[in-house]
Motif scaffolding. Structure first.
Motif, PDB file in Angstrom:
ATOM      1  N   ALA A 137       0.835  -1.207   0.000  1.00  0.00           N
ATOM      2  CA  ALA A 137       0.000   0.000   0.000  1.00  0.00           C
ATOM      3  C   ALA A 137       0.871   1.259   0.000  1.00  0.00           C
ATOM      4  N   GLY A 138       1.916   1.275   0.820  1.00  0.00           N
ATOM      5  CA  GLY A 138       2.809   2.429   0.823  1.00  0.00           C
ATOM      6  C   GLY A 138       3.526   2.618  -0.496  1.00  0.00           C
ATOM      7  N   THR A 139       3.964   1.502  -1.100  1.00  0.00           N
ATOM      8  CA  THR A 139       4.618   1.588  -2.412  1.00  0.00           C
ATOM      9  C   THR A 139       3.664   2.107  -3.470  1.00  0.00           C
ATOM     10  N   MET A 140       2.412   1.665  -3.414  1.00  0.00           N
ATOM     11  CA  MET A 140       1.412   2.117  -4.380  1.00  0.00           C
ATOM     12  C   MET A 140       1.189   3.618  -4.271  1.00  0.00           C
ATOM     13  N   MET A 141       1.098   4.138  -3.074  1.00  0.00           N
ATOM     14  CA  MET A 141       0.859   5.571  -2.896  1.00  0.00           C
ATOM     15  C   MET A 141       2.059   6.405  -3.344  1.00  0.00           C
ATOM     16  N   VAL A 188       3.089  11.799   0.838  1.00  0.00           N
ATOM     17  CA  VAL A 188       3.359  11.894   2.276  1.00  0.00           C
ATOM     18  C   VAL A 188       2.706  10.734   3.021  1.00  0.00           C
ATOM     19  N   ALA A 189       1.474  10.389   2.642  1.00  0.00           N
ATOM     20  CA  ALA A 189       0.776   9.288   3.309  1.00  0.00           C
ATOM     21  C   ALA A 189       1.490   7.958   3.084  1.00  0.00           C
ATOM     22  N   GLY A 190       1.967   7.701   1.865  1.00  0.00           N
ATOM     23  CA  GLY A 190       2.669   6.449   1.597  1.00  0.00           C
ATOM     24  C   GLY A 190       3.987   6.346   2.349  1.00  0.00           C
ATOM     25  N   THR A 191       4.739   7.436   2.398  1.00  0.00           N
ATOM     26  CA  THR A 191       6.005   7.414   3.138  1.00  0.00           C
ATOM     27  C   THR A 191       5.763   7.231   4.626  1.00  0.00           C
ATOM     28  N   LEU A 201      14.484   2.406   6.712  1.00  0.00           N
ATOM     29  CA  LEU A 201      15.242   2.114   5.497  1.00  0.00           C
ATOM     30  C   LEU A 201      14.320   2.015   4.294  1.00  0.00           C
ATOM     31  N   ALA A 202      13.210   1.302   4.444  1.00  0.00           N
ATOM     32  CA  ALA A 202      12.250   1.184   3.344  1.00  0.00           C
ATOM     33  C   ALA A 202      11.630   2.530   3.007  1.00  0.00           C
ATOM     34  N   ALA A 203      11.294   3.316   4.035  1.00  0.00           N
ATOM     35  CA  ALA A 203      10.715   4.638   3.788  1.00  0.00           C
ATOM     36  C   ALA A 203      11.720   5.561   3.111  1.00  0.00           C
ATOM     37  N   GLY A 204      12.992   5.468   3.489  1.00  0.00           N
ATOM     38  CA  GLY A 204      14.017   6.275   2.840  1.00  0.00           C
ATOM     39  C   GLY A 204      14.207   5.907   1.379  1.00  0.00           C
TER      40      GLY A 204
END
Length: 501
Positions: A137-141, A188-191, A201-204
């Motif tokens: 979901a985060g990657t999609m956003m 911003v929501a996905g990050t 690390l994934a968010a960065g």
């Protein structure tokens, strides 16, 4: 007079309400009456005037008129509610379709698929499905935000291209500020989702990929043909993002799928750039195929990167990521796409380019499916009991080195305490009575099974070291005894010689 009043009221009711309400003003032969005419038909004396029955009968149509007005109001309110709901549904459908096109949803879902595959490969034996869903979901956003910003920056270029002029921004279905607000919100929501549910690390990696795509790759498309290679780096980061979200680190084993994504994108985009050369020229983009009139260099780049895909299956097998079957399947798959690239290199036409493009669309999902089907799980670590059993196997050889001394009795130490015993086992202090060990004590069998399994190696090593110390002491004692005997014998001999002399 009563008959006239009744007939007048009946005419009045008929004129206002019609025949359906005429029943309210009809007389009845029954002695009791109900409704509006009960007072006018009564035989008792009434203190009202002669016009009173008319007043009573005339009140009926006013009440019915108020009811009909309220019914009309309710019907108009219901109609307006239906129209408002329809407008809301149409607006939601309109904006949903605009957001779908603005986000390039099909491309974003492909990015999500690569990220999810990387997550599963980095999970080892067990997969955290909640973490997988949050990562996807985060990657999609984040991917939707990057694609939206890409269209914001290229709105004028897209308006000039036949393939992209019907997108939401060039067609005027959305305004640029609206698109910027949408892109910023979902980015911003996905990050934030990756920070909370995965790791920093994934968010960065997601934030850096968003910046690289929107603010480096997008403007570079109008500056230099190297943009295709930069775009390949952008496409290789999502599987690494998934691996980092699952394992919390970036390791060498996690580079197989990103490498495949990097090499795969070059023949994919070279075929697309060759097929859409006119559109890219009209839009003002500096693509690699525009500077290659014959298409030979374009086909050469595509073929070379297809050949780079050949050893990836063996690398995945050699590094323990997949089984040997994947090595065979990946090699055959790479040979298939390489054949289409070779066909395009030998005969540079739109037909062969389209064939290579379709082969690239087939290659990636099959490759990722093979990785998931043939992936190897992490082997479990061996238990401490196995180590103690191995030590028991080596113990006779250690004891054989102590057989030279006759003063050391032969002892057998049994490390496996799982079996039944005649009495509770004795503490190791009774076996090796060092001063710093506790006094001999009898333990419960359940306690021994838990404690001895942990301290087996260290205790037995202490026993062996104690035995070695005893051997050294005995050897030193034997040597000193032999020396004293030799001295006594030599002294006796010297004394005898003195007597003889």
């Amino acid at each position: 007079m009563w008959r006239n009043s009744l007939s007048f009221s009946s005419k009045l009711a008929h004129s206002n309400l019609g025949s359906s309400l005429l029943v309210l003003f009809r007389t009845s032969p029954k002695p009791s009456y109900h409704g509006l005419l009960s007072r006018s038909n009564s035989t008792s004396r009434q203190p009202t005037s002669a016009a009173d029955p008319v007043k009573w009968s005339g009140a009926g149509p006013e009440i019915v008129n108020l009811g009909s007005a309220s019914a009309v109001d309710l019907s108009s309110l219901a109609a307006s509610s239906v129209l408002r709901a329809k407008d809301v549904a149409d607006s939601a459908k309109h904006y949903g379709r605009c957001y779908w096109e603005l986000s390039k949803a099909r491309l974003s879902m492909l990015v999500v698929a690569t990220s999810g595959t990387g997550f599963i490969l980095g999970s080892g034996s067990s997969v955290d499905y909640l973490g997988l869903c949050c990562t996807c979901a985060g990657t999609m956003m984040v991917a939707a935000s990057a694609n939206s910003l890409n269209q914001v920056f290229e709105v004028n270029n897209d308006a000039k291209m036949k393939r992209t002029r019907h997108r939401p921004l060039p067609s005027g279905r959305l305004t640029v500020p609206h698109a910027i607000t949408w892109a910023s919100s979902v980015g911003v929501a996905g990050t934030a989702l990756l920070v909370c549910e995965a790791n920093m690390l994934a968010a960065g990696l997601a934030a850096s990929n968003l910046f690289l795509y929107a603010f480096v790759y997008t403007p570079l498309k109008q500056i230099h043909p190297v943009n295709t290679w930069v775009g390949a780096i952008v496409g290789a980061i999502p599987p690494l993002l998934g691996w980092a979200a699952a394992s919390g680190e970036i390791s060498l084993n996690g580079m197989v799928l990103p490498a495949a994504l990097y090499f795969w994108q070059l023949p994919h985009f070279m075929a697309l750039a060759y097929l859409c050369r006119k559109d890219y020229a009209d839009g003002g983009f500096r693509m690699f195929s525009l500077a290659d009139a014959s298409g030979q260099r374009t086909a050469s780049v595509a073929l070379r990167n297809c050949l780079y895909l050949l050893p990836l299956g063996y690398v995945a097998y050699d590094w323990g990521i997949t089984s040997g079957w994947f090595c065979v399947e990946s090699t055959l798959l790479a040979l298939a796409i390489s054949c289409t690239a070779a066909s395009f290199y030998l005969n540079r036409t739109a037909k062969t380019a389209r064939r290579m493009f379709h082969a690239s669309l087939l290659y990636l999902p099959v490759f990722m499916s093979g990785l998931l089907v043939h992936r190897q799980s992490d082997s479990e670590q061996s238990m401490p009991v196995e180590k103690s059993h191995k030590f028991v196997e080596l113990l006779p050889s250690l004891e054989s080195g102590l057989d030279d001394s006759e003063h050391i009795p032969q002892r057998k130490y049994k490390c496996d305490v799982v079996g039944a015993q005649a009495r509770p086992p004795v503490a190791y202090a009774s076996v090796a009575p060092f001063p710093f060990l506790p006094a001999p004590a009898y333990w419960n069998v359940s306690d021994v099974r838990e404690d001895v399994q942990v301290s087996n190696d260290s205790m037995i090593a202490a026993v062996i070291s104690h035995e070695s110390a005893d051997v050294n002491n005995n050897n030193n004692h034997n040597h000193s005894t032999n020396d004293n005997n030799e001295l006594m014998e030599s002294g006796g001999v010297a004394a005898g010689e003195g007597v003889v002399n």
